[in-house]
Design a protein around this motif. Structure first.
Motif, PDB file in Angstrom:
ATOM      1  N   PRO A 170       0.864  -1.333   0.073  1.00  0.00           N
ATOM      2  CA  PRO A 170       0.023   0.307   0.164  1.00  0.00           C
ATOM      3  C   PRO A 170       0.759   1.612  -0.113  1.00  0.00           C
ATOM      4  O   PRO A 170       1.968   1.650   0.303  1.00  0.00           O
ATOM      5  N   PRO A 171       0.421   2.034  -0.366  1.00  0.00           N
ATOM      6  CA  PRO A 171      -1.127   2.689  -0.846  1.00  0.00           C
ATOM      7  C   PRO A 171      -1.813   2.003  -2.165  1.00  0.00           C
ATOM      8  O   PRO A 171      -0.692   1.642  -3.231  1.00  0.00           O
ATOM      9  N   TYR A 172      -2.282   1.367  -2.144  1.00  0.00           N
ATOM     10  CA  TYR A 172      -3.440   0.510  -3.581  1.00  0.00           C
ATOM     11  C   TYR A 172      -3.633   2.214  -4.646  1.00  0.00           C
ATOM     12  O   TYR A 172      -5.001   2.291  -3.834  1.00  0.00           O
ATOM     13  N   VAL A 173      -3.506   2.182  -5.664  1.00  0.00           N
ATOM     14  CA  VAL A 173      -3.854   2.880  -6.923  1.00  0.00           C
ATOM     15  C   VAL A 173      -4.726   2.782  -8.010  1.00  0.00           C
ATOM     16  O   VAL A 173      -4.591   1.598  -8.027  1.00  0.00           O
ATOM     17  N   ILE A 174      -5.901   2.928  -7.588  1.00  0.00           N
ATOM     18  CA  ILE A 174      -7.265   2.043  -8.668  1.00  0.00           C
ATOM     19  C   ILE A 174      -7.495   3.399  -9.778  1.00  0.00           C
ATOM     20  O   ILE A 174      -8.044   4.373  -9.061  1.00  0.00           O
ATOM     21  N   THR A 175      -7.928   3.187 -10.555  1.00  0.00           N
ATOM     22  CA  THR A 175      -7.153   4.570 -11.013  1.00  0.00           C
ATOM     23  C   THR A 175      -8.878   4.106 -12.800  1.00  0.00           C
ATOM     24  O   THR A 175      -8.764   2.900 -13.068  1.00  0.00           O
ATOM     25  N   ALA A 176     -10.112   4.713 -13.005  1.00  0.00           N
ATOM     26  CA  ALA A 176     -10.667   4.247 -13.882  1.00  0.00           C
ATOM     27  C   ALA A 176     -11.274   5.399 -15.180  1.00  0.00           C
ATOM     28  O   ALA A 176     -11.210   6.855 -14.885  1.00  0.00           O
ATOM     29  N   ILE A 177     -10.783   5.261 -16.258  1.00  0.00           N
ATOM     30  CA  ILE A 177     -11.314   5.996 -17.151  1.00  0.00           C
ATOM     31  C   ILE A 177     -12.298   5.826 -17.781  1.00  0.00           C
ATOM     32  O   ILE A 177     -13.703   4.351 -17.570  1.00  0.00           O
ATOM     33  N   GLY A 178     -13.339   7.141 -17.556  1.00  0.00           N
ATOM     34  CA  GLY A 178     -15.193   7.237 -17.495  1.00  0.00           C
ATOM     35  C   GLY A 178     -15.606   8.646 -17.645  1.00  0.00           C
ATOM     36  O   GLY A 178     -14.984   9.719 -17.330  1.00  0.00           O
ATOM     37  N   ASN A 179     -16.597   9.018 -17.678  1.00  0.00           N
ATOM     38  CA  ASN A 179     -17.109   9.198 -17.246  1.00  0.00           C
ATOM     39  C   ASN A 179     -17.719   9.419 -15.253  1.00  0.00           C
ATOM     40  O   ASN A 179     -17.421   9.270 -14.544  1.00  0.00           O
ATOM     41  N   PRO A 180     -16.726  10.495 -14.899  1.00  0.00           N
ATOM     42  CA  PRO A 180     -16.369  10.912 -13.223  1.00  0.00           C
ATOM     43  C   PRO A 180     -17.337  11.847 -12.737  1.00  0.00           C
ATOM     44  O   PRO A 180     -16.955  10.278 -11.143  1.00  0.00           O
ATOM     45  N   ASP A 181     -18.095  11.755 -12.803  1.00  0.00           N
ATOM     46  CA  ASP A 181     -19.873  11.681 -12.226  1.00  0.00           C
ATOM     47  C   ASP A 181     -20.314  10.194 -11.486  1.00  0.00           C
ATOM     48  O   ASP A 181     -20.816  10.548 -10.585  1.00  0.00           O
ATOM     49  N   ASP A 182     -20.375   9.836 -13.094  1.00  0.00           N
ATOM     50  CA  ASP A 182     -21.508   8.620 -12.605  1.00  0.00           C
ATOM     51  C   ASP A 182     -20.533   7.133 -12.275  1.00  0.00           C
ATOM     52  O   ASP A 182     -20.632   6.405 -11.169  1.00  0.00           O
ATOM     53  N   LEU A 183     -18.620   7.377 -11.911  1.00  0.00           N
ATOM     54  CA  LEU A 183     -17.955   6.791 -11.439  1.00  0.00           C
ATOM     55  C   LEU A 183     -17.562   7.422  -9.911  1.00  0.00           C
ATOM     56  O   LEU A 183     -18.030   5.969  -9.048  1.00  0.00           O
ATOM     57  N   GLN A 184     -17.996   8.388  -9.793  1.00  0.00           N
ATOM     58  CA  GLN A 184     -18.323   8.432  -8.229  1.00  0.00           C
ATOM     59  C   GLN A 184     -19.344   8.737  -7.582  1.00  0.00           C
ATOM     60  O   GLN A 184     -19.135   8.276  -6.635  1.00  0.00           O
ATOM     61  N   ALA A 185     -20.167   8.352  -8.286  1.00  0.00           N
ATOM     62  CA  ALA A 185     -21.735   8.538  -8.096  1.00  0.00           C
ATOM     63  C   ALA A 185     -21.799   6.263  -7.470  1.00  0.00           C
ATOM     64  O   ALA A 185     -22.548   6.331  -6.965  1.00  0.00           O
ATOM     65  N   ALA A 186     -21.301   6.179  -8.079  1.00  0.00           N
ATOM     66  CA  ALA A 186     -21.016   4.605  -8.263  1.00  0.00           C
ATOM     67  C   ALA A 186     -20.329   3.972  -7.224  1.00  0.00           C
ATOM     68  O   ALA A 186     -20.521   2.669  -6.293  1.00  0.00           O
ATOM     69  N   LEU A 187     -19.597   4.492  -6.438  1.00  0.00           N
ATOM     70  CA  LEU A 187     -18.427   4.856  -5.403  1.00  0.00           C
ATOM     71  C   LEU A 187     -19.342   5.083  -4.509  1.00  0.00           C
ATOM     72  O   LEU A 187     -19.047   4.134  -3.130  1.00  0.00           O
ATOM     73  N   ASP A 188     -19.937   5.866  -4.169  1.00  0.00           N
ATOM     74  CA  ASP A 188     -20.856   6.596  -3.567  1.00  0.00           C
ATOM     75  C   ASP A 188     -22.191   5.936  -3.214  1.00  0.00           C
ATOM     76  O   ASP A 188     -22.201   5.202  -2.072  1.00  0.00           O
ATOM     77  N   ALA A 189     -23.035   4.820  -3.591  1.00  0.00           N
ATOM     78  CA  ALA A 189     -23.682   4.021  -3.706  1.00  0.00           C
ATOM     79  C   ALA A 189     -23.284   2.602  -3.365  1.00  0.00           C
ATOM     80  O   ALA A 189     -24.011   1.650  -3.074  1.00  0.00           O
ATOM     81  N   SER A 190     -22.411   2.386  -3.636  1.00  0.00           N
ATOM     82  CA  SER A 190     -21.599   1.432  -3.167  1.00  0.00           C
ATOM     83  C   SER A 190     -21.918   0.875  -1.608  1.00  0.00           C
ATOM     84  O   SER A 190     -21.137   1.550  -0.615  1.00  0.00           O
ATOM     85  N   PRO A 191     -22.734  -0.467  -1.879  1.00  0.00           N
ATOM     86  CA  PRO A 191     -23.049  -0.784   0.091  1.00  0.00           C
ATOM     87  C   PRO A 191     -21.767  -1.156   0.921  1.00  0.00           C
ATOM     88  O   PRO A 191     -20.895  -0.158   2.131  1.00  0.00           O
ATOM     89  N   THR A 192     -20.283  -2.037   0.174  1.00  0.00           N
ATOM     90  CA  THR A 192     -19.042  -2.287   0.536  1.00  0.00           C
ATOM     91  C   THR A 192     -18.600  -1.383   0.510  1.00  0.00           C
ATOM     92  O   THR A 192     -17.491  -1.234   1.153  1.00  0.00           O
ATOM     93  N   VAL A 193     -17.686  -0.144  -0.518  1.00  0.00           N
ATOM     94  CA  VAL A 193     -16.834   1.132  -0.374  1.00  0.00           C
ATOM     95  C   VAL A 193     -17.807   1.370   1.111  1.00  0.00           C
ATOM     96  O   VAL A 193     -16.932   2.278   1.616  1.00  0.00           O
ATOM     97  N   GLY A 194     -18.814   1.888   0.587  1.00  0.00           N
ATOM     98  CA  GLY A 194     -19.277   2.467   2.011  1.00  0.00           C
ATOM     99  C   GLY A 194     -19.096   1.559   3.581  1.00  0.00           C
ATOM    100  O   GLY A 194     -18.805   1.947   4.432  1.00  0.00           O
ATOM    101  N   ILE A 195     -19.507   0.355   3.330  1.00  0.00           N
ATOM    102  CA  ILE A 195     -18.168  -0.027   4.604  1.00  0.00           C
ATOM    103  C   ILE A 195     -17.330  -0.473   4.761  1.00  0.00           C
ATOM    104  O   ILE A 195     -16.673   0.527   6.289  1.00  0.00           O
ATOM    105  N   TYR A 196     -16.388  -0.090   3.538  1.00  0.00           N
ATOM    106  CA  TYR A 196     -14.965   0.003   4.102  1.00  0.00           C
ATOM    107  C   TYR A 196     -14.521   2.300   4.496  1.00  0.00           C
ATOM    108  O   TYR A 196     -14.109   2.004   5.306  1.00  0.00           O
TER     109      TYR A 196
END
Length: 249
Positions: free
Chosen positions: A187-213
Motif C-alpha cells: 500500500p497505498p493501492y491506487v485504482i484509476t478508471a477512465i469514464g464519466n467522472p460523475d458516474d464513477l463517483q456516484a457508483a463509489l458513493d452508492a456501493s454498500p461495500t465501499v460504504g463499509i470500508y
C-alpha cells in the motif's frame, strides 16, 4: 466508547475466520511432516531469502509482460502485411480491432477517477475492545469493492497500480501485500478508471461495500482518497484467456 462505535460499524470479513480451522489442521500436518523429514536436522537453508525471491519473480514477470507485448505487436504487424491479399485475414483483423477496446488490448486516454487506499498510519499499542490488528489494514475485498464499483459506474478502462486490468483480472492479497498478475505491491493501492467522472463517483458513493470500508476509514484511520484527472492507459499486456474458469455456454 469502542463498544458504542462497533454498534454502527459493519465488520469487514477477512476470510481468516473461516480459514482458521483449516490453517490449524494444515499446520499440524506440516509440523508432523517436517519432524519426520528433518529427523533432528535444520530444514531451512541459510541462503533462504523470500523477499528476494519475490522481487526477482516480480522482475521476471515484468520482463515476460514486455515480451508478450512485443510478440503481440509482431502479430499485429504481420497480420497487417498479410491482410491485403487475404480476405479471411482482413476480416479477422477487423473483428479483432473492433474488440480491442472492450478486451483492454488497446491503449486509451480520457477523464479519470483515481482512488487511493492505504493502511492506517498508526495502530494503538492497546487495541480497543472488539478491534483487531486486521481492522487497521486494507484487505483484498476492500480493493475489489472499489474495482467492482468503478466497473458498475461505466468504467471504460482501468488501472490497478501500474497495470492495466480487465474484467477477468484477479485481485489477491497475501498479508498486507497485493498480488496482481504475478507482481507484488504494497500500500497505498491506487485504482484509476477512465469514464464519466460523475458516474464513477456516484457508483463509489452508492456501493454498500465501499460504504463499509469508509466506515472503517472514520473509525481507525484507513486511507481513502478520490481525485479526478485525465490520463493515458497502456494496453493490457497479459493473457486474455481464462486460466481457472470457463464461461458458461
Amino acid at each position: 466508547m469502542a463498544d458504542q462505535r462497533l454498534t454502527w460499524l459493519t465488520r469487514r470479513p477477512t476470510g481468516w475466520s473461516a480459514a482458521v480451522p483449516l490453517v490449524a489442521l494444515g499446520a499440524g500436518l506440516l509440523f508432523a511432516t517436517s519432524a519426520a523429514t528433518a529427523k533432528g536436522t535444520d530444514l531451512r537453508s541459510s541462503t533462504s531469502d523470500v523477499p528476494g525471491l519475490i522481487r526477482e519473480q516480480t522482475r521476471q514477470n515484468a520482463i515476460a509482460a514486455q515480451r508478450v507485448a512485443s510478440l503481440r505487436a509482431d502479430v499485429d504487424r504481420l497480420s497487417a502485411l498479410q491482410a491485403p491479399g487475404d480476405r479471411r485475414v482482413t476480416q479477422l483483423t477487423a473483428d479483432a480491432d473492433a474488440l480491442k477496446l472492450s478486451a483492454g488490448t488497446q491503449g486509451v486516454s480520457g477523464p479519470t477517477v483515481r482512488v487511493s487506499m492505504t493502511d492506517a498510519k498508526t495502530v494503538p499499542d492497546t487495541l480497543p475492545d472488539g478491534f483487531t490488528v486486521d481492522d487497521y489494514v486494507v484487505h483484498q475485498q476492500d480493493v475489489q469493492a472499489v474495482v467492482n464499483a468503478l466497473w458498475r459506474g461505466g468504467a471504460e478502462a482501468m488501472m490497478l497500480m501500474d497495470q492495466r486490468i480487465i474484467s477477468t483480472s484477479a485481485v489477491r492479497c497475501v498479508g498486507n501485500t497485493l498480488i496482481l498478475q504475478g507482481r507484488v505491491y504494497s500500500p497505498p493501492y491506487v485504482i484509476t478508471a477512465i469514464g464519466n467522472p460523475d458516474d464513477l463517483q456516484a457508483a463509489l458513493d452508492a456501493s454498500p461495500t465501499v460504504g463499509i470500508y469508509k466506515q472503517w476509514v472514520d473509525a481507525v484511520g484507513l486511507g481513502y482518497d478520490v481525485t479526478t484527472g485525465r490520463e493515458t492507459f497502456p494496453a493490457y499486456a497479459g493473457s486474455i484467456n481464462l486460466q481457472d474458469a470457463r464461461a458458461a455456454k
